[in-house]
Design an enzyme around this catalytic site. Sequence first.
Site, short mmCIF file in Angstrom:
data_model
loop_
_atom_site.label_atom_id
_atom_site.label_comp_id
_atom_site.label_asym_id
_atom_site.label_seq_id
_atom_site.Cartn_x
_atom_site.Cartn_y
_atom_site.Cartn_z
N ASP A 1 0.86 -1.19 0.00
CA ASP A 1 0.00 0.00 0.00
C ASP A 1 0.89 1.24 0.00
OD1 ASP A 1 -3.21 0.52 1.02
OD2 ASP A 1 -1.80 2.20 1.11
N GLY B 1 -16.00 2.46 3.83
CA GLY B 1 -14.74 3.20 3.67
C GLY B 1 -13.96 2.83 2.44
N GLN B 2 -14.61 2.18 1.47
CA GLN B 2 -13.90 1.81 0.24
C GLN B 2 -13.65 3.06 -0.61
OE1 GLN B 2 -15.89 -1.14 -2.17
NE2 GLN B 2 -14.17 -1.30 -3.60
N HIS C 1 -10.11 -5.30 -3.11
CA HIS C 1 -8.78 -5.50 -2.53
C HIS C 1 -8.91 -5.93 -1.08
CE1 HIS C 1 -9.98 -1.27 -2.35
NE2 HIS C 1 -9.37 -1.20 -1.18
N LEU C 2 -8.05 -6.85 -0.67
CA LEU C 2 -7.93 -7.26 0.72
C LEU C 2 -6.72 -6.54 1.30
CD1 LEU C 2 -9.54 -9.59 -0.70
CD2 LEU C 2 -8.49 -11.15 0.94
#
Length: 110
Positions: free
Chosen positions: A29, A89-90, A96-97
């Site tokens: 990330d 909150g995406q 995605h994990l």
Amino acid sequence: MDCLFCRIVNGEIPSRRVYEDEQIVAFADVAPQAPTHVLVVPRRHVGSLDDLRDPALAGRLLTVAAEVAATLGLGAGYRVVVNTGPDGGQTVGHLHLHVLGGRQMTWPPG
Ligand code: 5GP
Ligand code: ZN
């Protein structure tokens, strides 16, 4: 379609990859929320968990999340998060994990 994670999967946007196979890519990330923070994504575009409807791919994504955690030394534990939709909150519309570890997680999440 202009999808950020599709562009990362196809290499148009650089990322630090930690795992890839024919179905799945995992990369660091860009704004880590823990000492280890990796995103596990399907190569094919899936908008969110609501759109997945593919038990085999769902199983692969979870299995890869656990394998990545082990490979990155998270034997003491880790957290897998799938933010889904606005209230979830995406912020990126490609499933995605999040795999987070390397510190004590707190509960409840924010
Ligand atoms: P969400 O908020 O949708 O659950 O997670 C999206 C994640 O994607 C966030 O943790 C954010 O830091 C990450 N992210 C956003 N843009 C990029 C990027 O260009 N590269 C990488 N590697 N991660 C990104
Ligand atoms: Zn996509």
